[in-house]
Design an enzyme around this catalytic site. Structure first.
Site, PDB file in Angstrom:
ATOM      1  N   HIS A  67       0.951  -1.216   0.008  1.00  0.00           N
ATOM      2  CA  HIS A  67       0.140  -0.081   0.030  1.00  0.00           C
ATOM      3  C   HIS A  67       0.874   1.167   0.077  1.00  0.00           C
ATOM      4  O   HIS A  67       1.827   1.328   0.691  1.00  0.00           O
ATOM      5  CB  HIS A  67      -0.904  -0.129   1.101  1.00  0.00           C
ATOM      6  CG  HIS A  67      -1.947  -0.864   0.969  1.00  0.00           C
ATOM      7  ND1 HIS A  67      -2.004  -2.129   1.044  1.00  0.00           N
ATOM      8  CD2 HIS A  67      -3.489  -0.717   0.790  1.00  0.00           C
ATOM      9  CE1 HIS A  67      -3.189  -2.848   0.883  1.00  0.00           C
ATOM     10  NE2 HIS A  67      -3.948  -1.809   0.623  1.00  0.00           N
ATOM     11  N   GLU A  83      -9.164   6.844  -4.513  1.00  0.00           N
ATOM     12  CA  GLU A  83      -9.507   6.593  -2.945  1.00  0.00           C
ATOM     13  C   GLU A  83      -8.936   7.836  -2.321  1.00  0.00           C
ATOM     14  O   GLU A  83      -9.525   8.628  -1.643  1.00  0.00           O
ATOM     15  CB  GLU A  83      -9.106   5.514  -2.356  1.00  0.00           C
ATOM     16  CG  GLU A  83      -9.937   4.299  -2.766  1.00  0.00           C
ATOM     17  CD  GLU A  83      -9.067   2.964  -2.576  1.00  0.00           C
ATOM     18  OE1 GLU A  83      -9.808   2.066  -3.008  1.00  0.00           O
ATOM     19  OE2 GLU A  83      -8.314   2.901  -2.113  1.00  0.00           O
ATOM     20  N   GLN A  84      -7.706   8.240  -2.371  1.00  0.00           N
ATOM     21  CA  GLN A  84      -6.916   9.161  -1.868  1.00  0.00           C
ATOM     22  C   GLN A  84      -7.396  10.644  -2.481  1.00  0.00           C
ATOM     23  O   GLN A  84      -7.867  11.709  -1.792  1.00  0.00           O
ATOM     24  CB  GLN A  84      -5.471   9.217  -2.111  1.00  0.00           C
ATOM     25  CG  GLN A  84      -4.973   8.145  -1.266  1.00  0.00           C
ATOM     26  CD  GLN A  84      -3.467   8.289  -1.112  1.00  0.00           C
ATOM     27  OE1 GLN A  84      -3.042   9.525  -0.882  1.00  0.00           O
ATOM     28  NE2 GLN A  84      -2.754   7.111  -0.719  1.00  0.00           N
ATOM     29  N   PHE A 115       1.215   3.212   7.188  1.00  0.00           N
ATOM     30  CA  PHE A 115      -0.057   3.524   7.744  1.00  0.00           C
ATOM     31  C   PHE A 115      -1.248   3.187   6.696  1.00  0.00           C
ATOM     32  O   PHE A 115      -1.221   3.848   5.681  1.00  0.00           O
ATOM     33  CB  PHE A 115      -0.363   4.905   8.021  1.00  0.00           C
ATOM     34  CG  PHE A 115      -1.571   5.401   8.717  1.00  0.00           C
ATOM     35  CD1 PHE A 115      -1.784   4.976  10.221  1.00  0.00           C
ATOM     36  CD2 PHE A 115      -2.430   5.879   8.162  1.00  0.00           C
ATOM     37  CE1 PHE A 115      -2.778   5.446  10.612  1.00  0.00           C
ATOM     38  CE2 PHE A 115      -3.608   6.308   8.766  1.00  0.00           C
ATOM     39  CZ  PHE A 115      -3.882   6.006  10.149  1.00  0.00           C
ATOM     40  N   ALA A 118      -8.846   2.906   5.667  1.00  0.00           N
ATOM     41  CA  ALA A 118      -9.889   3.061   4.433  1.00  0.00           C
ATOM     42  C   ALA A 118     -10.209   4.507   4.606  1.00  0.00           C
ATOM     43  O   ALA A 118     -10.996   5.166   5.437  1.00  0.00           O
ATOM     44  CB  ALA A 118     -10.823   2.032   4.580  1.00  0.00           C
TER      45      ALA A 118
END
Length: 165
Positions: A67, A83-84, A115, A118
């Site tokens: 990730h 998503e970000q 880190f 979601a």
């Protein structure tokens, strides 16, 4: 959409990215998909989760490490970028970006992996607060929390693929 209607290659191409850079998860459920027993969102999500949870610790750690860091990663998968972006991490103020950089570095130093949270439905402030709070966790708790968050992310990604988000 029925996953069992796909070829193995098409299934892995489509569902492999559900778990970040870890097509082995989709490959692990393929035999059941091929037999038609994982054609709905809930059973497929549960089976994929089981593949991850039953994997050796080192493989799960590799999944966590696959990730990107929040707000600063340059090599992100398209789903991670979306998503970000959805959480506004592409629009950080300079002081927020500096705080993400500081927290990313402290977190990786402490836990040896990025880190994971979601971010769907969270603000930049929410994410920064979670970051700060979780820095005090012990390594085992944080390992488990990271995997739990990865499963949440996978759930969102699966829902999008099934058109139910």
């Amino acid at each position: 959409m029925r996953p069992s209607a796909l070829t193995k290659r098409a299934f892995v191409d489509r569902f492999g990215p559900v778990y970040e850079a870890s097509p082995w998860v989709a490959e692990g459920v393929w035999p059941a998909v091929e037999h038609g027993s994982l054609d709905d969102l809930e059973t497929l999500a549960s089976a994929m989760r089981e593949v991850v949870d039953s994997a050796p610790r080192e493989r799960r750690l590799d999944l966590i490490r696959a990730h990107p860091q929040l707000a600063v990663a340059s090599n992100m998968a398209p789903a991670s970028i979306d998503e970000q972006r959805g959480a506004g991490l592409d629009r950080c103020l300079p002081e927020e970006l500096a705080e993400f950089q500081r927290l990313n570095a402290a977190y990786v130093e402490r836990f040896s992996h990025p880190f994971i949270v979601a971010v769907k439905g969270l603000s930049r402030g929410d994410i920064l607060a979670a970051f700060e709070a979780r820095l005090d966790n012990d390594a085992e708790a944080e390992f488990a929390t990271a995997l739990s968050q990865i499963h949440r992310i996978a759930g969102f990604r699966l829902a999008a693929l099934f058109g139910t988000e």
